[in-house]
Design an enzyme around this catalytic site. Sequence first.
Site, PDB file in Angstrom:
ATOM      1  CG  HIS A 123      69.290  32.334 108.689  1.00 40.24           C
ATOM      2  ND1 HIS A 123      70.310  31.496 108.159  1.00 40.24           N
ATOM      3  CD2 HIS A 123      69.694  32.407 110.070  1.00 40.24           C
ATOM      4  CE1 HIS A 123      71.068  30.835 109.220  1.00 40.24           C
ATOM      5  NE2 HIS A 123      70.712  31.738 110.324  1.00 40.24           N
ATOM      6  CG  HIS A 182      73.594  26.312  95.392  1.00 40.03           C
ATOM      7  ND1 HIS A 182      73.740  27.607  95.417  1.00 40.03           N
ATOM      8  CD2 HIS A 182      72.727  26.279  94.205  1.00 40.03           C
ATOM      9  CE1 HIS A 182      73.151  28.259  94.386  1.00 40.03           C
ATOM     10  NE2 HIS A 182      72.444  27.367  93.797  1.00 40.03           N
ATOM     11  CD  GLU A 212      74.856  30.521  92.798  1.00 36.38           C
ATOM     12  OE1 GLU A 212      74.529  31.029  93.713  1.00 36.38           O
ATOM     13  OE2 GLU A 212      74.180  30.144  91.833  1.00 36.38           O
TER      14      GLU A 212
END
Length: 297
Positions: A123, A182, A212
């Site tokens: 983004h 991830h 995460e």
Amino acid sequence: MLKRTRQILFLLILVVALPLASGASEAKHAAKDGKKPAILLVTFGTSVASAQTAFANIEQQVRKAYPDTEIRWAYTSKMIRKKLAKEGKILDSPEIALARLMDEGYPKVVMQSLHMIPGQEFHEIYTNGKLFSQMSGGFEQVQVSLPLLANDAAMDKTLDIVAARIVPTERQPGEAVVLMGHGTHHPSDAIYSALMLKAQKMDANMYVATVEGAPAFDEVKADLVKKGIKKAYLIPLMTVAGDHARNDMAGDEPDSWKSRLKQVGVESVPVLKGLAEFDPIVDLWLENLQTAMARMQ
Ligand code: CO
């Protein structure tokens, strides 16, 4: 208050004036340089030298698909760029890379996101790419092309390739596969849970967990224990097999996935290859690039 009013006025003038000005400046550009669109490959980056194989493979495939095209790299991770700079390797941020291309007179750029999901970094490059395209006297067009897991079909294809090409052939029935994503605080983290659902439908012993985000590794570990699984293949669901794959997944530290599985009696076999080392996966990124390049015509 007065300053704010002036800012709004300025923006209003810009909005009104831009459409009037753009037609004329585009024609001038095309006549001026006649350069082809450049490709900017944008990745998180890695400081692990051997993980560079993945990037070299992507670049080779992109060069094959787009010969005689200017291809550049940019790393979104400030931390990685800083680390590499200390070793004398200067890598551009996406913004510096765009500024250089703009300065050199490239009229059009496609930024290909080599990230896994449209998360925070995607983004950011999307926003900044659009802003660069609005600069006066600069690019005529900047396209920002999607990352790997950007739609349902891409998720299915990725899992099919992982199952057919990346899971080691010596895997026996009853042995698990755990893909290490991830994960992120960004809402796009939900893609990993969607992928987990698809993986489980495809193969009850195939899992997705993240470093995460969600799904958490502990949930997967608990399920392996419940099923009595004794062996698991650990595969990075990442562009490169970098620091997370080498340390958090396959490292000898007590908190690595390998060690945590060992503690519950599950042997693990880590696969230390990034997804970009596999051509059929690179082809999926290339499909996104082709779509963006087609929008340039
Ligand atoms: Co990380």
